[in-house]
Design an enzyme around this catalytic site. Structure first.
Site, PDB file in Angstrom:
ATOM      1  N   HIS A 165      12.963   2.632  -1.834  1.00 23.65           N
ATOM      2  CA  HIS A 165      12.642   3.945  -1.259  1.00 23.65           C
ATOM      3  C   HIS A 165      13.896   4.799  -1.044  1.00 23.65           C
ATOM      4  CE1 HIS A 165       9.868   6.741   0.216  1.00 23.65           C
ATOM      5  NE2 HIS A 165       9.161   5.990   1.043  1.00 23.65           N
ATOM      6  N   ASP A 218      10.924   8.303  -4.136  1.00 23.56           N
ATOM      7  CA  ASP A 218      10.003   8.782  -3.103  1.00 23.56           C
ATOM      8  C   ASP A 218       8.589   8.270  -3.388  1.00 23.56           C
ATOM      9  OD1 ASP A 218      11.976  10.186  -1.758  1.00 23.56           O
ATOM     10  OD2 ASP A 218      11.663  12.008  -2.953  1.00 23.56           O
TER      11      ASP A 218
END
Length: 407
Positions: free
Chosen positions: A378, A382
């Site tokens: 992450h 995204d």
């Protein structure tokens, strides 16, 4: 003339290895390029071959020893004629100590063979090797097996049953309740890398499901023609590789990595295909998949898979991957969350194809469905990018003509 055999260059950043097993014993005849021992590194097990013909006159290191690049392993005398070993995994010197055991012990050696270090300990401790189940490759009895037997299972099976003072029969458990087997260098490295990935990356997993009807239909329609023309079977993995390449082109961050304080985007697609081997999980890399046809991908997967199972993968064949695919479905997994193969930012998990009831146009129909899982870093990817990536993979598989038309 005496020829020295040294530890070869093991690969980039690899400086030492563990001696896994000797295929030859002192006094055995060897031929040029014949494997004489196996070394285990952090990533692969590799064979060391003889550089000359003759007899193996000296072995300088024991099984289980750690050796550095360039270390002296053995010496071959080109002018000598050694004895011939029955098989590469059961040298005569390995099983000879079993004959020195007490008369009460069986002379039969385990079917899988005995490593030299194990045979030496068994002879010193008067252990009957036929009572030990080998945990090494192909059932070979290792040093750890003998030590474990001495600690936990030294009671002979004949003494397992007896009578107590009350006359009732007492049956002893001859098998140990626990086994302590040292981790191989490869297994230790796998464990460290997986834990490092969890500790370093901000790892998250997103899921989707794909209707495999069209891929199965296309594969069944052309698999015989494909094999006849290209000499390899048309599997499912090539569809997933090509679908991932299409999705990676659209979502480049999934094909990127963090390097220092920068994100490195890669405009090539080296897809790692995870493979389970007796030594552990390895990830050989199919390079430049964007330039390969379905047949090229299939042939390379088969080639790398065979080398992985035989323990012959080179370091260069497992380095440089940009994205990984792991297929737990071949073992029956319905859903799982794969762990990233650092420093990559994404890994796709395939799973078992199962027929399920699905609603289509208001009707319940039975379809062959597969759950997909994308684990991603992450810090780089995204949520929108991760979900979009899986949707693109799903679209390509449910309409495989997209892969042919590069859509």
């Amino acid at each position: 003339m005496a020829i020295e055999i040294h530890v070869p260059v093991l690969g980039e950043s690899v400086t030492e290895a563990t001696v896994g097993k000797w295929f030859k014993s002192v006094g055995d005849a060897v031929a040029v390029d014949e494997p004489i021992c196996e070394l285990e590194t952090d990533k692969v097990a590799l064979e060391v071959n003889a550089t000359a013909s003759g007899a193996l006159t000296e072995i300088k290191v024991e099984e289980g020893d750690t050796v550095g690049v360039g270390a002296l392993l053995a010496i071959i005398d080109e002018t000598a004629h050694g004895k011939t070993s029955p098989t590469p995994t059961t040298p005569k010197a390995d099983v000879a100590p079993a004959a020195a055991a007490p008369a009460a012990a069986s002379d039969a050696a385990p079917a899988g063979g005995v490593r030299a270090s194990a045979a030496k300990i068994a002879a010193d401790k008067a252990v009957d090797l036929s009572k030990i189940v080998g945990t090494g490759a192909d059932g070979v009895v290792t040093k750890a097996d003998v030590l474990n037997y001495l600690e936990h299972g030294a009671t002979a099976p004949a003494a397992a049953a007896g009578s107590n003072d009350t006359g009732s029969t007492v049956v002893a458990d001859a098998s140990p309740r626990e086994e302590v087997v040292p981790m191989t260098r490869l297994r230790r490295t796998i464990a460290k890398r997986l834990k490092d990935a969890q500790n370093t990356a901000a790892m998250l997993t997103t899921y989707n499901e794909v209707d495999m009807t069209q891929v199965i239909k296309l594969r069944n329609q052309y698999k015989d023609m494909f094999e006849k023309k290209h000499g390899s079977k048309l599997g499912f993995m090539s569809f997933f590789v090509k679908a991932c390449v299409q999705a990676l082109k659209e979502i480049p961050e999934v094909n990127a990595e963090i390097r220092d304080d920068a994100i490195v985007y890669k405009n090539y697609y080296h897809i790692g295909v995870a493979a389970s081997t007796p030594a552990g999980l390895v990830v050989p890399v199919v390079r430049d998949c964007q330039d390969r046809s379905f047949s090229d991908v299939e042939k390379e997967i088969v080639r790398l898979g065979g080398r992985a199972r035989d323990g012959k993968l080179g370091m260069d064949e497992m380095q440089g991957g940009t994205f990984t695919i792991s297929n737990g479905g071949i073992f029956g997994s319905l859903m799982s969350s794969p762990i990233l193969n650092a420093p990559q930012s994404g890994i796709l998990g395939m799973h078992a194809i199962k027929e399920r009831a699905m609603v289509e146009n208001g009707q319940v129909v039975i379809k062959p469905m597969m759950y997909l899982a994308l684990s991603y870093d992450h810090r780089v990817v995204d949520g929108k990018g991760a979900v979009t990536f899986l949707v693109r993979v799903k679209e390509c598989l449910e309409d495989p003509q997209r892969l042919v038309l590069d859509l």
